[in-house]
Design a protein around this motif. Structure first.
Motif, PDB file in Angstrom:
ATOM      1  N   MET A   1      32.454  22.234 -26.905  1.00 62.55           N
ATOM      2  CA  MET A   1      31.704  21.522 -25.893  1.00 62.55           C
ATOM      3  C   MET A   1      31.894  20.020 -26.046  1.00 62.55           C
ATOM      4  O   MET A   1      31.967  19.310 -25.051  1.00 62.55           O
ATOM      5  N   ASN A   2      31.976  19.569 -27.293  1.00 57.26           N
ATOM      6  CA  ASN A   2      32.186  18.131 -27.520  1.00 57.26           C
ATOM      7  C   ASN A   2      33.443  17.650 -26.816  1.00 57.26           C
ATOM      8  O   ASN A   2      33.429  16.611 -26.149  1.00 57.26           O
ATOM      9  N   ASP A   3      34.530  18.384 -26.956  1.00 60.49           N
ATOM     10  CA  ASP A   3      35.796  18.000 -26.320  1.00 60.49           C
ATOM     11  C   ASP A   3      35.655  17.969 -24.799  1.00 60.49           C
ATOM     12  O   ASP A   3      36.159  17.063 -24.139  1.00 60.49           O
ATOM     13  N   TYR A   4      34.975  18.959 -24.234  1.00 62.50           N
ATOM     14  CA  TYR A   4      34.778  19.007 -22.790  1.00 62.50           C
ATOM     15  C   TYR A   4      34.008  17.782 -22.308  1.00 62.50           C
ATOM     16  O   TYR A   4      34.372  17.158 -21.312  1.00 62.50           O
ATOM     17  N   ILE A   5      32.947  17.425 -23.008  1.00 60.94           N
ATOM     18  CA  ILE A   5      32.124  16.272 -22.628  1.00 60.94           C
ATOM     19  C   ILE A   5      32.950  14.989 -22.658  1.00 60.94           C
ATOM     20  O   ILE A   5      32.872  14.167 -21.749  1.00 60.94           O
ATOM     21  N   VAL A   6      33.783  14.840 -23.660  1.00 60.54           N
ATOM     22  CA  VAL A   6      34.649  13.658 -23.758  1.00 60.54           C
ATOM     23  C   VAL A   6      35.685  13.664 -22.631  1.00 60.54           C
ATOM     24  O   VAL A   6      35.901  12.653 -21.961  1.00 60.54           O
ATOM     25  N   GLU A   7      36.329  14.823 -22.405  1.00 60.68           N
ATOM     26  CA  GLU A   7      37.352  14.935 -21.349  1.00 60.68           C
ATOM     27  C   GLU A   7      36.787  14.627 -19.972  1.00 60.68           C
ATOM     28  O   GLU A   7      37.475  14.061 -19.123  1.00 60.68           O
ATOM     29  N   TYR A  69      18.264  22.643 -13.185  1.00 59.49           N
ATOM     30  CA  TYR A  69      19.629  22.309 -13.603  1.00 59.49           C
ATOM     31  C   TYR A  69      20.613  23.377 -13.122  1.00 59.49           C
ATOM     32  O   TYR A  69      20.231  24.502 -12.837  1.00 59.49           O
ATOM     33  N   THR A  70      21.870  22.983 -13.058  1.00 59.57           N
ATOM     34  CA  THR A  70      22.959  23.885 -12.710  1.00 59.57           C
ATOM     35  C   THR A  70      23.897  24.007 -13.900  1.00 59.57           C
ATOM     36  O   THR A  70      24.221  22.998 -14.534  1.00 59.57           O
ATOM     37  N   LEU A  71      24.334  25.216 -14.167  1.00 56.18           N
ATOM     38  CA  LEU A  71      25.291  25.423 -15.251  1.00 56.18           C
ATOM     39  C   LEU A  71      26.614  24.767 -14.872  1.00 56.18           C
ATOM     40  O   LEU A  71      27.185  25.058 -13.830  1.00 56.18           O
ATOM     41  N   ARG A  72      27.061  23.851 -15.697  1.00 56.19           N
ATOM     42  CA  ARG A  72      28.317  23.142 -15.429  1.00 56.19           C
ATOM     43  C   ARG A  72      29.480  23.753 -16.216  1.00 56.19           C
ATOM     44  O   ARG A  72      30.579  23.881 -15.688  1.00 56.19           O
ATOM     45  N   LYS A  73      29.241  24.127 -17.471  1.00 56.24           N
ATOM     46  CA  LYS A  73      30.315  24.683 -18.298  1.00 56.24           C
ATOM     47  C   LYS A  73      29.703  25.568 -19.369  1.00 56.24           C
ATOM     48  O   LYS A  73      28.637  25.258 -19.898  1.00 56.24           O
ATOM     49  N   SER A  79      28.735  37.325 -28.839  1.00 57.78           N
ATOM     50  CA  SER A  79      27.394  37.181 -28.256  1.00 57.78           C
ATOM     51  C   SER A  79      26.858  35.757 -28.331  1.00 57.78           C
ATOM     52  O   SER A  79      25.709  35.494 -27.987  1.00 57.78           O
ATOM     53  N   ILE A  80      27.693  34.804 -28.749  1.00 62.57           N
ATOM     54  CA  ILE A  80      27.281  33.407 -28.864  1.00 62.57           C
ATOM     55  C   ILE A  80      27.814  32.621 -27.669  1.00 62.57           C
ATOM     56  O   ILE A  80      28.971  32.759 -27.288  1.00 62.57           O
ATOM     57  N   SER A  81      26.955  31.787 -27.094  1.00 61.82           N
ATOM     58  CA  SER A  81      27.415  30.912 -26.012  1.00 61.82           C
ATOM     59  C   SER A  81      26.814  29.527 -26.201  1.00 61.82           C
ATOM     60  O   SER A  81      25.732  29.385 -26.758  1.00 61.82           O
ATOM     61  N   VAL A  82      27.548  28.542 -25.725  1.00 65.64           N
ATOM     62  CA  VAL A  82      27.077  27.163 -25.670  1.00 65.64           C
ATOM     63  C   VAL A  82      27.256  26.735 -24.215  1.00 65.64           C
ATOM     64  O   VAL A  82      28.343  26.858 -23.663  1.00 65.64           O
ATOM     65  N   GLU A  83      26.179  26.261 -23.613  1.00 68.77           N
ATOM     66  CA  GLU A  83      26.192  25.963 -22.188  1.00 68.77           C
ATOM     67  C   GLU A  83      25.786  24.524 -21.928  1.00 68.77           C
ATOM     68  O   GLU A  83      24.869  24.004 -22.569  1.00 68.77           O
TER      69      GLU A  83
END
Length: 88
Positions: A1-7, A69-73, A79-83
Protein backbone atom coordinates in the motif's frame (compact mmCIF):
# COMPACT_ATOMS: atom_id res chain seq x y z
CA UNK A 1 0.00 0.00 0.00
CA UNK A 2 2.89 2.34 0.74
CA UNK A 3 4.14 2.03 -2.84
CA UNK A 4 0.65 2.66 -4.23
CA UNK A 5 0.23 5.81 -2.13
CA UNK A 6 3.58 7.15 -3.34
CA UNK A 7 2.86 6.23 -7.00
CA UNK A 8 -0.51 8.02 -6.84
CA UNK A 9 1.09 11.14 -5.29
CA UNK A 10 -1.23 11.00 -2.29
CA UNK A 11 -0.04 13.32 0.48
CA UNK A 12 0.95 11.12 3.44
CA UNK A 13 -0.38 13.79 5.82
CA UNK A 14 -3.87 13.14 4.40
CA UNK A 15 -3.77 9.40 5.12
CA UNK A 16 -4.97 8.08 8.46
CA UNK A 17 -4.76 4.65 10.03
CA UNK A 18 -4.57 3.01 13.44
CA UNK A 19 -1.92 1.08 15.35
CA UNK A 20 0.43 -0.33 14.20
CA UNK A 21 0.42 1.65 10.93
CA UNK A 22 0.25 5.01 12.71
CA UNK A 23 3.53 4.19 14.47
CA UNK A 24 6.75 5.82 13.37
CA UNK A 25 8.20 3.98 10.39
CA UNK A 26 11.54 3.49 12.09
CA UNK A 27 9.76 1.23 14.59
CA UNK A 28 7.31 -0.43 12.20
CA UNK A 29 9.62 -1.07 9.24
CA UNK A 30 12.99 -0.45 10.90
CA UNK A 31 13.42 2.16 8.19
CA UNK A 32 12.92 5.88 8.76
CA UNK A 33 12.41 6.42 5.01
CA UNK A 34 9.02 4.70 4.93
CA UNK A 35 5.84 6.72 5.50
CA UNK A 36 4.36 7.21 8.95
CA UNK A 37 0.61 7.65 8.90
CA UNK A 38 -1.52 9.89 11.09
CA UNK A 39 -4.32 8.78 13.42
CA UNK A 40 -7.37 7.65 11.41
CA UNK A 41 -9.94 10.27 12.51
CA UNK A 42 -12.59 8.80 10.21
CA UNK A 43 -14.69 11.62 8.82
CA UNK A 44 -11.82 14.13 8.93
CA UNK A 45 -8.97 12.47 6.99
CA UNK A 46 -9.41 12.31 3.20
CA UNK A 47 -7.85 8.82 3.08
CA UNK A 48 -8.01 5.90 5.51
CA UNK A 49 -6.04 2.66 5.49
CA UNK A 50 -8.13 -0.17 6.90
CA UNK A 51 -7.35 -3.80 7.62
CA UNK A 52 -9.02 -6.40 9.83
CA UNK A 53 -5.65 -7.06 11.44
CA UNK A 54 -5.67 -3.52 12.87
CA UNK A 55 -7.49 -4.02 16.16
CA UNK A 56 -8.06 -0.35 17.04
CA UNK A 57 -11.01 0.09 14.66
CA UNK A 58 -14.41 -0.24 16.31
CA UNK A 59 -17.59 -1.43 14.57
CA UNK A 60 -18.88 2.16 14.45
CA UNK A 61 -15.65 3.22 12.68
CA UNK A 62 -16.15 0.56 10.01
CA UNK A 63 -19.79 1.58 9.56
CA UNK A 64 -18.79 5.25 9.11
CA UNK A 65 -16.04 4.21 6.70
CA UNK A 66 -18.57 2.31 4.58
CA UNK A 67 -21.04 5.22 4.65
CA UNK A 68 -18.67 8.14 3.99
CA UNK A 69 -15.78 6.66 1.99
CA UNK A 70 -15.21 4.77 -1.25
CA UNK A 71 -12.78 1.90 -1.60
CA UNK A 72 -9.96 3.17 -3.79
CA UNK A 73 -7.49 0.26 -3.67
CA UNK A 74 -7.25 -3.13 -1.97
CA UNK A 75 -4.43 -5.62 -1.71
CA UNK A 76 -5.34 -9.15 -0.63
CA UNK A 77 -3.39 -12.27 0.22
CA UNK A 78 -5.29 -15.29 1.53
CA UNK A 79 -7.58 -13.92 4.26
CA UNK A 80 -5.57 -10.72 4.87
CA UNK A 81 -6.42 -7.47 3.11
CA UNK A 82 -5.22 -3.89 3.31
CA UNK A 83 -7.64 -1.33 1.92
CA UNK A 84 -7.32 2.34 1.08
CA UNK A 85 -10.53 4.36 1.34
CA UNK A 86 -11.10 7.85 -0.03
CA UNK A 87 -13.66 10.25 1.44
CA UNK A 88 -16.60 10.98 -0.85
Amino acid sequence: MNDYIVEENIDIEKVGSEFPLKSESRFLYLDANKPSYQEAKIGEKPFIIYSKVINDYKDVDYEKLQADYTLRKAFKFLSISVELYEKR
